[in-house]
Motif scaffolding. Structure first.
Motif, PDB file in Angstrom:
ATOM      1  N   ALA A 674      16.051  -2.735  -5.179  1.00  0.00           N
ATOM      2  CA  ALA A 674      15.058  -3.147  -6.169  1.00  0.00           C
ATOM      3  C   ALA A 674      13.775  -3.617  -5.483  1.00  0.00           C
ATOM      4  O   ALA A 674      12.670  -3.274  -5.919  1.00  0.00           O
ATOM      5  N   ASN A 675      13.925  -4.371  -4.410  1.00  0.00           N
ATOM      6  CA  ASN A 675      12.759  -4.856  -3.668  1.00  0.00           C
ATOM      7  C   ASN A 675      11.946  -3.684  -3.120  1.00  0.00           C
ATOM      8  O   ASN A 675      10.710  -3.681  -3.178  1.00  0.00           O
ATOM      9  N   ARG A 676      12.638  -2.672  -2.609  1.00  0.00           N
ATOM     10  CA  ARG A 676      11.953  -1.502  -2.059  1.00  0.00           C
ATOM     11  C   ARG A 676      11.191  -0.738  -3.143  1.00  0.00           C
ATOM     12  O   ARG A 676      10.069  -0.281  -2.942  1.00  0.00           O
ATOM     13  N   LYS A 677      11.809  -0.619  -4.300  1.00  0.00           N
ATOM     14  CA  LYS A 677      11.137   0.070  -5.404  1.00  0.00           C
ATOM     15  C   LYS A 677       9.865  -0.681  -5.804  1.00  0.00           C
ATOM     16  O   LYS A 677       8.835  -0.069  -6.081  1.00  0.00           O
ATOM     17  N   VAL A 678       9.961  -2.009  -5.843  1.00  0.00           N
ATOM     18  CA  VAL A 678       8.787  -2.819  -6.181  1.00  0.00           C
ATOM     19  C   VAL A 678       7.684  -2.601  -5.145  1.00  0.00           C
ATOM     20  O   VAL A 678       6.510  -2.422  -5.494  1.00  0.00           O
ATOM     21  N   ALA A 679       8.056  -2.600  -3.869  1.00  0.00           N
ATOM     22  CA  ALA A 679       7.069  -2.425  -2.803  1.00  0.00           C
ATOM     23  C   ALA A 679       6.362  -1.082  -2.922  1.00  0.00           C
ATOM     24  O   ALA A 679       5.153  -0.974  -2.702  1.00  0.00           O
ATOM     25  N   ILE A 680       7.112  -0.040  -3.290  1.00  0.00           N
ATOM     26  CA  ILE A 680       6.527   1.287  -3.436  1.00  0.00           C
ATOM     27  C   ILE A 680       5.677   1.368  -4.697  1.00  0.00           C
ATOM     28  O   ILE A 680       4.539   1.847  -4.677  1.00  0.00           O
ATOM     29  N   LEU A 681       6.238   0.900  -5.802  1.00  0.00           N
ATOM     30  CA  LEU A 681       5.517   0.961  -7.073  1.00  0.00           C
ATOM     31  C   LEU A 681       4.230   0.145  -7.035  1.00  0.00           C
ATOM     32  O   LEU A 681       3.253   0.483  -7.696  1.00  0.00           O
ATOM     33  N   CYS A 682       4.241  -0.942  -6.269  1.00  0.00           N
ATOM     34  CA  CYS A 682       3.062  -1.802  -6.190  1.00  0.00           C
ATOM     35  C   CYS A 682       2.224  -1.522  -4.946  1.00  0.00           C
ATOM     36  O   CYS A 682       1.334  -2.299  -4.594  1.00  0.00           O
ATOM     37  N   ASN A 683       2.506  -0.404  -4.265  1.00  0.00           N
ATOM     38  CA  ASN A 683       1.719   0.050  -3.116  1.00  0.00           C
ATOM     39  C   ASN A 683       1.652  -0.979  -1.987  1.00  0.00           C
ATOM     40  O   ASN A 683       0.619  -1.158  -1.348  1.00  0.00           O
ATOM     41  N   HIS A 684       2.773  -1.683  -1.730  1.00  0.00           N
ATOM     42  CA  HIS A 684       2.839  -2.612  -0.602  1.00  0.00           C
ATOM     43  C   HIS A 684       3.340  -1.836   0.611  1.00  0.00           C
ATOM     44  O   HIS A 684       4.530  -1.780   0.873  1.00  0.00           O
ATOM     45  N   LYS A 685       2.426  -1.199   1.312  1.00  0.00           N
ATOM     46  CA  LYS A 685       2.809  -0.335   2.427  1.00  0.00           C
ATOM     47  C   LYS A 685       2.324  -0.916   3.743  1.00  0.00           C
ATOM     48  O   LYS A 685       1.465  -1.784   3.788  1.00  0.00           O
ATOM     49  N   ARG A 686       2.880  -0.407   4.820  1.00  0.00           N
ATOM     50  CA  ARG A 686       2.455  -0.819   6.149  1.00  0.00           C
ATOM     51  C   ARG A 686       2.510   0.401   7.053  1.00  0.00           C
ATOM     52  O   ARG A 686       3.157   1.401   6.746  1.00  0.00           O
ATOM     53  N   THR A 687       1.841   0.313   8.187  1.00  0.00           N
ATOM     54  CA  THR A 687       1.849   1.404   9.155  1.00  0.00           C
ATOM     55  C   THR A 687       3.114   1.327   9.990  1.00  0.00           C
ATOM     56  O   THR A 687       3.573   0.242  10.332  1.00  0.00           O
ATOM     57  N   VAL A 688       3.685   2.485  10.313  1.00  0.00           N
ATOM     58  CA  VAL A 688       4.880   2.508  11.154  1.00  0.00           C
ATOM     59  C   VAL A 688       4.526   1.936  12.523  1.00  0.00           C
ATOM     60  O   VAL A 688       3.542   2.333  13.140  1.00  0.00           O
TER      61      VAL A 688
END
Length: 896
Positions: A674-688
């Motif tokens: 669920a946390n991962r889905k939220v991060a994706i849906l809310c565009n909380h991304k980071r560089t590898v």
């Protein structure tokens, strides 16, 4: 909401006013000429990234992401970690400090369909960051593994938004009915009873909603507490009465409806000021920087600055940065001149003009030697140094705030050094000067004793600002920003700040439908200011863009939604928008998203000629004007509240539908999903990160090592009872195919070396203990005898490799014990494999950002109570202290 042209916001002085401006009124000819873009897939659910392809009807079926087990991720958004060694002077910066040209590159071979050269993204005109392939960022083992999860979540996001709009209407309707009912009851009963109603149903003797419970000084309950729903209840009232005089009462401020409503933050305030960094210790006379090969003598102030640069020579991405070098050298020369100049060994003045002639290596080597000396101190010596430091700082760690002991945050004044900044900051490398007491303003109660400044100094000013929550402040010399000493994250005041932030997001839940309906209508407004504002709110709501603030000329060129420039947006028909800009902390934001056709059309209008590179897209909109508009829906609503609301509401919706079952690890997996889905849906991304591949390789080797260990234990079972091969089958005892002979020999050598390090460390620790107790230390001969066991290990591995058999180890070994060992190893392998999957899945998703900053912590608490999972699985000790109010204030039935 509409506005006249007179309402168009005035641009601030530091925004570009000389460039091309958008029309005040959008003419019908302009509106028509741009045309409505038609999407290829026929239906559109914008709102998630489509960097790896458009969202089609066949892609919206939801699949669970495979994830890990621990849920512990870094709170701060990070990018690539520098490959250079860590500086001993200060910790090496993360990629947050790294110039863009040293991060990942975008392939310049990708052809972008656009109407003009100006529409090519900034990164594709220059050496930008290379975007990973879809297969590199796909989350989990999916049937169509090259399809990233972003494409599968679009439909779910649209459904969540519809659910939110229905819920908002329902909440407002229920509140209206409740208010009407209360008004009716009050009018009917108030006059009859002639009694004043109790506020919030709380007894007056409890202090207007403040529930008093005892708490030990060390944060341990004074009495046993009954477990169950609702608030904790002491078992014995008598115990409270006896111990109440000695123990401090726990102040449950979140239950006090009156706290924080006014502007006065405190009545009494006492503290001991700040801790200054130690004075500069001059270098030994034989340690000097060189100029053109000749040792140079500098005055202490200039020598200290030379030491700043010399001390960080191994931080290559800083000291090799031309801007860093230029800024440092300018300040360095100015300080040399101010302090009387530099001299050679003969005492003759030397004019230091050329940076390349400066050699700071002697300084670096000296500081490196000092660092190693400190590292090589015994455990007892390190402990003594720490104890001395803690004792000196103890008086500054706490303050008395309205009679309550509160922990102070960073009470240490930042030491002088070289400013690094984030990203391509134009001031990187400049000298941060030493902060003196004369620059510091103290905030303290009128009746309190003012802390004494260092001898021979005085404070700049002493204030009694009861509306401020700061204890001390000063202005730093680089960006002229004010630095504040505040209370710690786990203090009442900081907790109240977090509480208000999430409560404001909860309040937005009641109005989100009206806001979305209004900006959808505004997307077609004739007034340019209204259409720009509606488009900006759409982008902020759908794609979690920050609003953005105006920047000065000497600040990093970071932008947000309202300050996007022509070159930051690329339009690719029929409805794809490519964002490419420096966002918060100079971290590059690159994304490709599908938008509503009307939004695509509007952006074309906002970019139409005569606008060009450098001109602002939303030139008739400012952040302050946008926030003023939003405050009409609810007091205090700003653009940044949308990020908190969208993350919390999305997680709350997923939590309602969740049925976590199985072991604790499996439940944690579902939380992480669920946390991962939220991060994706809310565009909380980071560089590898640069070290990700290496970390994954090491983790893979550890898993292989456990599998090899499991095979050895099984072979020991055969050594005890050979008949097991028939009972369990030959396959049970076979070695995994990927554990080839070459890898096994390398792993055996690793095991021998690992055992050697353990023996040496144990020997050194035992000697330190003997020395601390005043006894005679063991001689090196004792260590040699202990190391003899390594020869036995090597001989044992050689026999096993030759015969293929493993002798049972340990006394009294039985098949049953060995089977238990196999089961334990299998569990460890499974847990570590889950961790590996979690790490791989999260390489481009900032789970910590979502969990700590945007998802209401009370939702995590609800999950732990609803599914009986320890809170430690999600919040570290520091976070548990920070979110103490959340942990203690809700039960499993609480709703966002």
């Amino acid at each position: 909401m509409s506005s006249s042209d007179d309402d168009a916001p005035l641009l601030s002085a530091n925004r570009s006013t000389g460039g091309a401006r958008s029309e005040k009124i959008i003419s019908k000819s302009t509106d028509t000429s741009m045309g409505d873009e038609q999407t290829e897939n026929g239906s559109l659910d914008p709102g998630v990234s489509v960097r790896f392809g458009p969202v089609g009807d066949g892609d919206v079926e939801m699949e669970d992401a495979v994830n890990g087990a621990n849920g512990h991720t870094a709170g701060k958004r990070r990018a690539r970690v520098s490959s250079g060694k860590q500086s001993y002077a200060e910790p090496e910066s993360s990629e947050d400090d790294k110039p863009l040209n040293k991060r990942r590159r975008i392939s310049t071979k990708t052809k972008v369909e656009s109407d003009s050269e100006e529409d090519i993204p900034l990164a594709r005109k220059t050496n930008g960051i290379r975007l990973p392939k879809a297969s590199e960022t796909a989350i989990g083992e999916e049937s169509d593994s090259d399809v990233p999860i972003e494409r599968k979540l679009s439909k779910q996001k649209a459904n969540i938004e519809k659910r939110a709009e229905k819920e908002a209407k329902s909440i407002r309707k229920a509140e209206a009915a409740s208010s009407a009912k209360k008004a009716s009851v009050t009018a009917g009963k108030g006059a009859v009873n002639g009694k004043k109603q109790k506020a919030n149903g709380v007894k007056s003797e409890e202090g207007a909603g403040v529930k008093k419970t005892t708490k030990a000084i060390k944060d341990e309950p004074a009495t046993p507490v009954k477990k169950g729903k609702g608030k904790a209840t002491p078992v014995k009232e008598e115990s409270e009465e006896v111990e109440g005089a000695e123990e401090e009462e726990e102040y449950r401020w979140w239950e006090d409806p009156t706290k924080g409503d006014g502007t006065i933050k405190w009545t009494t305030l006492e503290h001991n000021g700040v801790v200054f960094p130690p004075p500069y210790e001059p270098l030994p006379k034989n340690v000097k920087m060189k100029y053109d090969g000749e040792p140079i003598t500098l005055e202490p102030d200039a020598e200290e600055v030379a030491g700043f640069f010399g001390g960080m020579l191994n931080s290559t991405h800083n000291v090799e940065n031309p801007t860093f070098q230029k800024n440092f050298f300018e300040d360095f020369r100015a300080i040399i001149k101010k302090t009387g100049g530099a001299k050679n060994q003969k005492g003759e003045p030397v004019d230091i003009k050329v940076f390349k002639k400066c050699d700071f290596k002697p300084i670096f080597e000296y500081y490196e030697m000092k660092r190693l000396e400190k590292k090589n101190l015994s455990a007892a010596e390190k402990k003594a140094v720490k104890a001395e430091k803690d004792e000196a700082e103890a008086p500054y760690m706490y303050c008395m705030w309205d009679g309550r002991k509160q922990k102070v945050g960073n009470f240490r004044v930042e030491p002088p050094g070289l400013f690094r900044g984030r990203g391509e900051h134009p001031k990187t490398g400049k000298v941060k000067t030493r902060v003196m007491p004369e620059q510091i303003t103290i905030n303290i109660g009128k009746e309190a004793q003012v802390p004494a400044p260092p001898e021979g100094h005085r404070w700049k000013e002493v204030k009694h600002d009861r509306e401020g929550t700061w204890l001390a402040m000063w202005q730093e010399n680089i960006n002229k920003n004010y630095k504040y000493v505040m209370l710690a994250a786990n203090s009442d005041i900081k907790g109240q700040s977090d509480y208000k932030k999430f409560e404001k997001a909860r309040e937005l839940k009641k109005h989100i439908d009206r806001i979305r309906n209004d900006y959808q209508k505004g997307l077609k407004s004739e007034l340019m200011v209204d259409r720009q504002r509606a488009t900006a709110v759409y982008l902020i709501d759908k794609f979690a863009l920050r609003a953005g603030n105006e920047k000065g000329e000497d600040e990093a060129d970071t932008v947000g939604c309202c300050s996007l420039k022509y070159e930051n947006i690329t339009l690719r028909p029929p409805n794809t928008v490519i964002f490419d800009f420096l966002g918060k902390d100079s971290i590059r934001f690159y994304d490709e998203v599908e938008v509503d056709p009307q939004v695509f059309k509007n952006l074309k209008i906002f970019k139409k000629e005569p606008k060009k590179v450098g001109d602002e897209v939303f030139d008739r909109l400012t952040t302050s004007a946008l926030n003023k508009h939003l405050s009409n829906y609810m007091p205090g609503l700003t653009a940044k509240v949308f990020r908190t609301y969208n993350a919390s509401y999305t997680f709350a919706t997923l939590l309602k539908d969740m049925k976590a079952e199985g072991s604790v690890g499996e439940k944690v997996k579902q939380y992480n999903d669920a946390n991962r889905k939220v991060a994706i849906l809310c565009n909380h991304k980071r560089t590898v990160t640069a070290g990700h591949a290496n970390q994954m390789e090491k983790l893979g080797d550890r898993i292989k090592g456990l599998r090899y260990q499991k095979w050895r234990v099984k072979m020991m079972m055969l050594d005890i009872e050979p008949s097991l091969k028939k009972k369990k089958g030959a396959a049970y005892f076979e070695l995994d195919e990927d554990l080839d002979k070459e890898w096994i020999k390398e792993h055996q050598a690793f095991l021998v070396e690992e055992q050697k390090q353990k023996i040496v460390k144990k020997f050194e620790k035992d000697n330190e203990k003997l020395a601390a107790e005043g006894e005679k230390e063991m001689k090196p001969k004792e260590l040699d005898e202990r190391l003899l066991v390594l020869k036995d290990m090597q001989a044992k591995f050689q026999r096993e490799n030759k015969t293929g058999k493993v002798e049972a180890e340990g006394k009294g070994q039985t098949v049953e014990k060995l089977e238990n060992n196999v089961a334990k190893l299998e569990q460890r392998i499974e847990n570590m494999s889950l961790q590996a999957e979690d790490k791989e899945n999260n390489k481009e998703v900032a789970l910590g950002t979502s969990k700590i900053n945007y998802i209401d912590p009370r939702l995590t608490v609800v999950f732990t109570k609803k599914f009986n999972v320890p809170i430690e699985k999600f919040f570290s000790k520091t976070l548990r202290e920070k979110f103490d109010w959340a942990i203690k204030s809700v039960d499993e039935d609480w709703e966002f």
